[in-house]
Write an enzyme that holds these catalytic residues in place. Structure first.
Site, short mmCIF file in Angstrom:
data_model
loop_
_atom_site.label_atom_id
_atom_site.label_comp_id
_atom_site.label_asym_id
_atom_site.label_seq_id
_atom_site.Cartn_x
_atom_site.Cartn_y
_atom_site.Cartn_z
N ASN A 194 4.14 -10.11 -3.30
CA ASN A 194 4.15 -11.46 -2.75
C ASN A 194 5.42 -11.59 -1.91
O ASN A 194 6.51 -11.71 -2.45
CB ASN A 194 4.13 -12.48 -3.90
CG ASN A 194 4.26 -13.90 -3.39
OD1 ASN A 194 4.17 -14.16 -2.19
ND2 ASN A 194 4.47 -14.83 -4.31
N TRP A 195 5.22 -11.56 -0.61
CA TRP A 195 6.38 -11.56 0.29
C TRP A 195 7.01 -12.95 0.42
O TRP A 195 8.08 -13.09 1.01
CB TRP A 195 5.99 -11.03 1.67
CG TRP A 195 5.63 -9.58 1.71
CD1 TRP A 195 5.47 -8.73 0.63
CD2 TRP A 195 5.41 -8.79 2.87
NE1 TRP A 195 5.15 -7.48 1.06
CE2 TRP A 195 5.10 -7.47 2.44
CE3 TRP A 195 5.43 -9.06 4.25
CZ2 TRP A 195 4.82 -6.45 3.34
CZ3 TRP A 195 5.14 -8.03 5.14
CH2 TRP A 195 4.85 -6.74 4.69
N LYS A 196 6.32 -13.97 -0.03
CA LYS A 196 6.82 -15.36 0.04
C LYS A 196 7.18 -15.68 1.51
O LYS A 196 6.54 -15.17 2.41
CB LYS A 196 7.98 -15.55 -0.93
CG LYS A 196 7.62 -15.07 -2.35
CD LYS A 196 8.59 -15.48 -3.40
CE LYS A 196 8.13 -14.94 -4.76
NZ LYS A 196 8.94 -15.42 -5.88
N HIS A 253 0.86 -20.40 -7.54
CA HIS A 253 2.20 -19.85 -7.74
C HIS A 253 3.16 -20.97 -8.16
O HIS A 253 3.06 -22.10 -7.69
CB HIS A 253 2.69 -19.17 -6.46
CG HIS A 253 3.90 -18.33 -6.72
ND1 HIS A 253 5.16 -18.86 -6.83
CD2 HIS A 253 4.03 -17.00 -6.96
CE1 HIS A 253 6.02 -17.88 -7.10
NE2 HIS A 253 5.36 -16.76 -7.20
N GLU A 287 6.05 -21.63 -7.33
CA GLU A 287 6.77 -22.29 -6.23
C GLU A 287 5.89 -23.33 -5.55
O GLU A 287 6.37 -24.36 -5.09
CB GLU A 287 7.27 -21.21 -5.25
CG GLU A 287 8.42 -20.42 -5.86
CD GLU A 287 8.49 -18.96 -5.47
OE1 GLU A 287 7.89 -18.56 -4.45
OE2 GLU A 287 9.14 -18.20 -6.22
N GLU A 329 3.39 -15.51 -14.82
CA GLU A 329 4.73 -15.45 -14.23
C GLU A 329 5.61 -16.51 -14.89
O GLU A 329 5.60 -17.67 -14.46
CB GLU A 329 4.67 -15.70 -12.73
CG GLU A 329 3.87 -14.67 -11.96
CD GLU A 329 4.29 -14.60 -10.50
OE1 GLU A 329 4.69 -13.52 -10.07
OE2 GLU A 329 4.24 -15.62 -9.80
N GLY A 355 12.73 -14.35 -9.67
CA GLY A 355 13.88 -14.31 -8.77
C GLY A 355 15.21 -14.45 -9.48
O GLY A 355 16.25 -14.62 -8.85
N SER A 375 10.76 -10.70 -11.74
CA SER A 375 11.84 -9.70 -11.74
C SER A 375 11.38 -8.31 -12.16
O SER A 375 12.11 -7.59 -12.84
CB SER A 375 13.02 -10.18 -12.61
OG SER A 375 13.57 -11.37 -12.08
N GLY A 393 7.86 -9.93 -6.37
CA GLY A 393 8.49 -10.70 -5.31
C GLY A 393 9.55 -9.86 -4.60
O GLY A 393 9.24 -9.06 -3.71
N GLY A 394 10.80 -10.03 -4.98
CA GLY A 394 11.93 -9.40 -4.30
C GLY A 394 11.76 -7.90 -4.08
O GLY A 394 12.02 -7.39 -2.98
#
Ligand code: 13P
Length: 249
Positions: free
Chosen positions: A9-11, A94, A96, A166, A172, A212, A233-234
């Site tokens: 997920n590149w956000k 998600h 966010e 999640e 993150g 993470s 993510g990251g």
């Protein structure tokens, strides 16, 4: 059918040149696992990403969509728009989106219905906040998120759903749920599905863990019997790290 999936997920990261560069790096990696690989770039780059991975073992997916078919929803993107460029899978729910864009269970139920009615596969995300876990309320929170957004569906709908647990406190933050915490929750999710729909749905459900996940911890998390993959993510923003996670299976 239960599958192993690793989805990036590149956000809200990577403009068009950066998207092209990362995809070019991803193509140089070697896949040694049987996991399905997915990437979710921003809307503006989906078409280009789709075109440039057409012949690769990478599925390009969307990060979100609106629940309406079309109309006066300035700034939104519909299921048909995604389908028209070849997208077959969309991430919904998600944390966010829930936290910053007020997407509640009722809105998410409508989005899920719309996606499924358009034959999109849904990666449905949910997870508790730190306060819920500290209060030992995490299972109740997760059960209600699943029940409120999904339990109006027929059992047959679940073949087009992937679940992604999640925990918000692990996203993150560098703080990962321990493999045992992930396993306990995934087992609980499977039991929740089993209680409502029976083992045909529960045993075949693909349940991803997100929060993470890194090359250093992926193997241990993926070794747990109820963890079928990851939503990353990251670490999905660096090709070597992402494929180290893909190959952790
Ligand atoms: P991080 O891997 O950066 O914690 O993000 C997880 C996530 O939100 C994937 O959807």
């Amino acid at each position: 059918m239960r599958k192993n999936i690793v989805a990036g997920n590149w956000k809200m990261n990577n403009d068009l040149p950066q998207t092209e560069a990362l995809i070019s790096d991803l193509k140089k990696q070697t896949k040694t696992s049987n996991a399905e690989v997915m990437i979710a770039p921003a809307f503006t780059n989906l078409w280009q990403a789709f075109e440039t991975t057409r012949h690769d073992d990478i599925e390009v997916i969307a990060q979100n969509m609106h629940f309406a078919t079309n109309g006066a929803y300035t700034g939104e993107v519909s299921a048909d728009m995604l389908k028209s460029i070849g997208i077959q899978t969309v991430i919904l729910g998600h944390s966010e989106r829930r936290a910053y864009f007020n997407e509640d269970d009722a809105i998410l139920a409508k989005k899920v219905d719309q996606a499924l009615s358009k034959d999109l596969r849904v990666i449905f995300c949910f997870g508790e906040e730190l306060a819920d876990r500290k209060a030992a309320n995490h299972e109740a929170v997760v059960a209600s998120q699943i029940q409120n957004a999904l339990f109006h569906l027929d059992a047959s709908a679940f073949k087009n759903i992937v679940l992604a647990y999640e925990p918000v406190w692990a996203i993150g933050t560098g703080e990962t749920a321990s493999p045992e915490q992930a396993q306990d929750m995934h087992k609980f999710i499977r039991k929740t599905l089993n209680d409502k729909y029976g083992n045909q749905v529960a045993d075949h459900m693909t349940i991803l863990y997100g929060g993470s996940v890194k090359p250093t911890n992926a193997k241990e998390i993926f070794s747990k019997p109820d963890v079928d993959g990851g939503l990353i993510g990251g670490a999905a923003l660096k090709a070597e790290d992402f494929y180290a996670i893909v190959n952790a299976f």
